[in-house]
Structure formats: C-alpha cells, structure tokens
Design a protein around this motif. Sequence first.
Motif, mmCIF file in Angstrom:
data_model
loop_
_atom_site.group_PDB
_atom_site.id
_atom_site.type_symbol
_atom_site.label_atom_id
_atom_site.label_comp_id
_atom_site.label_asym_id
_atom_site.label_seq_id
_atom_site.Cartn_x
_atom_site.Cartn_y
_atom_site.Cartn_z
ATOM 1 N N LEU A 1 28.328 28.017 63.312
ATOM 2 C CA LEU A 1 29.691 27.868 63.819
ATOM 3 C C LEU A 1 30.318 29.223 64.130
ATOM 4 N N CYS B 1 28.770 30.354 67.455
ATOM 5 C CA CYS B 1 29.337 29.553 68.549
ATOM 6 C C CYS B 1 30.747 30.021 68.885
ATOM 7 N N SER B 2 31.560 30.227 67.855
ATOM 8 C CA SER B 2 32.939 30.664 68.060
ATOM 9 C C SER B 2 32.997 31.999 68.791
ATOM 10 N N SER C 1 35.016 24.429 67.838
ATOM 11 C CA SER C 1 34.154 25.219 66.944
ATOM 12 C C SER C 1 34.959 25.876 65.836
ATOM 13 N N VAL D 1 25.395 27.356 72.535
ATOM 14 C CA VAL D 1 25.166 26.484 71.377
ATOM 15 C C VAL D 1 23.708 26.560 70.937
ATOM 16 N N SER E 1 22.973 30.029 69.408
ATOM 17 C CA SER E 1 23.589 30.117 68.087
ATOM 18 C C SER E 1 22.781 29.337 67.056
#
Length: 328
Positions: free
Chosen positions: A103, A106-107, A65, A149, A152
């Motif tokens: 992203l 997710c990170s 990610s 995921v 997000s």
Amino acid sequence: MIEICNSSEDELSMFVIIISFTVPGMECIIGIIGNGFIMVINGAEWVQNKKFSPSGRILFFLSLSRIALQSCMMIENSAALIFPSFYKEDTVYEIFKVIFMFLTFCSLWFATWLSIFYFVKIANFNHPLFLRLKWKIAGLMPWLLWSSVIISFCYSILFSQQVYNTSCIHSIPKPFSNFTKKKHKINTNMINLAIIYNVGMFIPLILFMLAAVLLIISLKKHILQMESNTTGYRNPSMEAHIGAIKAISSFFILYIFNFIALLLYMSNIFDDNSFWTVFCKIIMAAYPSGHSVLLILGNPKLRNNWGRFQHQICSCCLSSRSWTLSGK
C-alpha cells in the motif's frame, strides 16, 4: 517444562500505549475522512459522467490506497500493542509488512503520476517527445496506474522472504511456576531491506523530482517570455505553474520525513516501547493525512465541495439543536 513465547511489549508502559493509540489513530482518522471525501467526489463524478477524467482517476486510486494504508496502520498498531505475541509470529508479521509496503508503494506511485500529470498539462515545451506525451497522457494513465499496482506487489512480496526472521530467545524461568518465558526477537537483514526499500522508493521519487525540476524550468521559461513581451506577471498560466510547484514541494517535504521515519521503523533498530518508535509511527500516520489536506486545499473543485460539505454539516447540527430545544 512448558515454554511460553511472550514479547517485550509486555513491559509497555500505559503512557506509551495511550500515545501510540491516540496520536497515530487520530491522524489516521483525519486521513481516512479527507481521502474518503476525495474518493467520493471523484467517484460521484465518474457515476454522473459515466467516465473518469485522468486527474479524477488518479485522485480516486490515490485516495483509495491511502484509506487502505491508514486502515492497515491502525490494525497493525492495535495488534502490536494488544496482541504482541500473535503479531510477532513469523507468518503474521511478514503478512503485515507485505500488505503495508504494498500500500505504501502504491500510494507513492499514484502521487508520482499525479505530479507528472500536472506537469504535462501545465508545462510548456516544444520538444516533440513532450508534445507526444501531452497528447497521449490521458490514454496512458489507466495503464500506468495498473502497472504501478503490479510493480508495487512484486516489490512488497520480497519483504516476505528476504528481510525479516522472527525467533524466540532469552529463556527466563518464571519463579514459582513450571513455565519458561521467552521473548520474540526480529532479525532484520539490513542489506536486503536497504536494497528492496530504496529501489522501490527511489524509482517513483526520481520520476517525481524530474517532473518538479522540469516544471520549474518551464516556469522560468514562461517568465522570461513574458518579460520579453512586456506582459503582466499574474496570468492563468503563471498561477497554474506556481500552484503546481507549491503542491509538489509540499508533497516532497512530507515524503522526505515519511521516507526517513518509515526506514527507521522497518529496520527495527529501536525498542518497541521507545520514544523513537512512537515518533516514527506519528510521522508515518501524518504523511498521508497531511497530503490529503493539501490536495483538498489546493484543488478548487475539492475545496469548494469541502466548503459546501462543511456548510451542510453545520446546518444539520444547528437544525438538530433547534429541534431539540424546541422539543424541550
């Protein structure tokens, strides 16, 4: 009369363009190398053992990610500087923001699960709920990662409908031509931005802080127990506690700076060519790069593999240089 919609970036100074390209670009390259290394090491372990360890799975997802995030940052930054009119088209701008926030979320979620995993494996509590979690955390981790995921993605989609609206305003007749120059303006709904951004960020952050606080409580409990048993302070459990707390604290400091910079950048309160916009980009690019470096330095397996990787690179460079000199 023909209308051309240009962007305020037409007036960008060469200095701003160079700084905006070089500094965040170098940070992103460092981050991509560091996270690529983490992903390769854990991916190789998966191929060799035919399965992922829970921590290896989290690190693989996290590094993947981060590579995607920093690649997206480089592409978006390049588009904003080189093709500003295209970048600020309504649909294009929203697509960039949706991907970027997806992203980012997710990170953050993956980093949170990594901290929680370390807490569960290291901390010592006798509560039945904690013991059950300690027993099931490995099996729950794939489900938690994929759920992150999906969450997000759902939060990031809201940025395409509820936050931004681009328009062309400020008609300016261009002398000696039949054209009218207009500038892009991005209208940001600050209320919706604050709600979506904070809810998306704060839920994993609360879980992260809860794990950090409980880990500190576990360390204090461990110290008191050792004092009562008159045992030496430095033992493997103590070292594991301190190492995990250092890692979590470092990540938290980086995250707070990134949280503020990202919020300011997403709100569009600064001019595109201002110092503060460039500074926010630098902070945002430094956050995933810095955390990847800390992960490598703080993980013995990654640190040892990185040392061997550096040694191989140096050996190859020396061999190549010796071959070149002998050829002459």
